[in-house]
Design a protein around this motif. Sequence first.
Motif: not given
Length: 456
Positions: A232-241, A329-333
């Motif tokens: 299990e790997k929690p989504l990053t804050r950026i991925q959630k937003i 690395p933490d997601g798309l911005v």
Amino acid sequence: MADLKEARVPDIGHADVPVIEVLVKAGDRIEKEQSLITLESDKATMEVPAPFAGTVKEVKLKVGDEVSEGAVIAVIEVDDEAVAAPPSPAPGDGRGEVAQAPAAPAPAPAAPKPEDKPAPIAGQGVQPGNAPEGDAAPSARPPLDASIVMPGDAPYASPAIRAFARELGVDIQQVKGSGRGGRIQRDDVSAYVKHALASGARPVSGASASVGGLNLLPWPKVDFAKFGEIEEKPLTRIQKISGANLARNWAMIPHVTQHEDADITEMEAFRKKLGEENKDLKISPLVFQIKAVVAALKQFPQFNASLDESGEKLILKKYFHIGIAVDTPDGLVVPVIRDCDKKGLLDLARDLGEISKKAREKKLGPAEMSGGCFSISSLGGIGGTYFTPIVNAPEVAILGVSKSVTKPLWNGKEFAPRLVLPLSLSYDHRVIDGALAARFAAFLANQLGDIRRLLL
Ligand code: CAO
């Protein structure tokens, strides 16, 4: 002197209906029409309101009991004035609600006589969307038709929970119920709000929440471990937003993607030359794309626009701020380069270098990610041909750029090797017609194909 009276189940149109909630206890002070219990048939949930105000002396039912018309719910010490006051039924204000008070039942402890039995609850006026807000009461009270009060596809929620949701501005249709039979409970509404706040979405109801009512199936629940090893790997804050934003944009915007090819042979030769002359600066193909996009936005102002919240007005922008999707690395911005119309290629190259570095170092502030007019998502450094970028609301279009490849192109006499850049223009079809999008994409390709025009 205060009088003891029994509150009874009125004519609910069904027999042996299970009690799923008891909403009062002995000692509670209750107002007339306050809900006493909730019943749930196979078609409906309904709350039974108190016929009079007073103090609960004894509750005669518990969760799980099955009741029919006339069953005693509670013994109530009735306020003096309530004994004298005639019942005043009030209409409910939403689906599944039964807010009409039954008439006063026969006094305790006598068995109910036909003339004493509680009046039936009226079911009219509570179909989706037509629930009255006022207090006009119908004079006749036909028995409750559960299927009218609670249509099969409406969410199960008591009036109290609906009121709670309304208070928080939550569209009840969006809330998943965790109670029996999918019934929405107070905790479900709270959890929905918490999740919406954490994901950056707004728990809105009303016109601006017209995405409500999609009526999607719940997300599949799968025990993956049953099929093999997992982690299990929690989504990053950026991925959630960004995930919440992407999901909303995909669901609310009718997307169409227009594909186009640009011959960038000359542009690429020029870019290389510029790079050799400016070794301290990375001259990305993106800076040319930004220039071309600005020219296209000037030519087609409808692309440099946003729908207002009501969806009835287009806001045309006179500035040219371009958002650039950056993979971190933490997601798309999507940081925004401001006033691109006032900047040359080298300024844009500098800005692009800065924002991508800041993005990857997580140093972007909210101000640097707002105010964009149009976005570019470039996967050209990675590969692929065409794709469907998702419009970055409230913008109305986005350009996806894929990897350029050398292809043989017919020049009227022969096939010649040309460097071709695949473009994918996604747009909001509510605002932009297909013909306009095709013109925009063709204009963009022309700009990129004609370096002199681009530099003008
Ligand atoms: N065709 C061919 N080559 C391309 C190209 C294209 N369309 N675009 C860039 N390249 C080349 C660059 O010139 C660079 O080559 P050199 O190393 O020889 O200079 C190489 O590919 C790598 O480029 P880059 O991606 O590092 O840099 P960039 O300036 O082109 O793009 C940025 C910057 C921030 C947009 C990019 O790094 C990025 O994050 N892209 C991903 C965006 C993304 O994830 N979009 C998807 C959104 S939807 O999920």
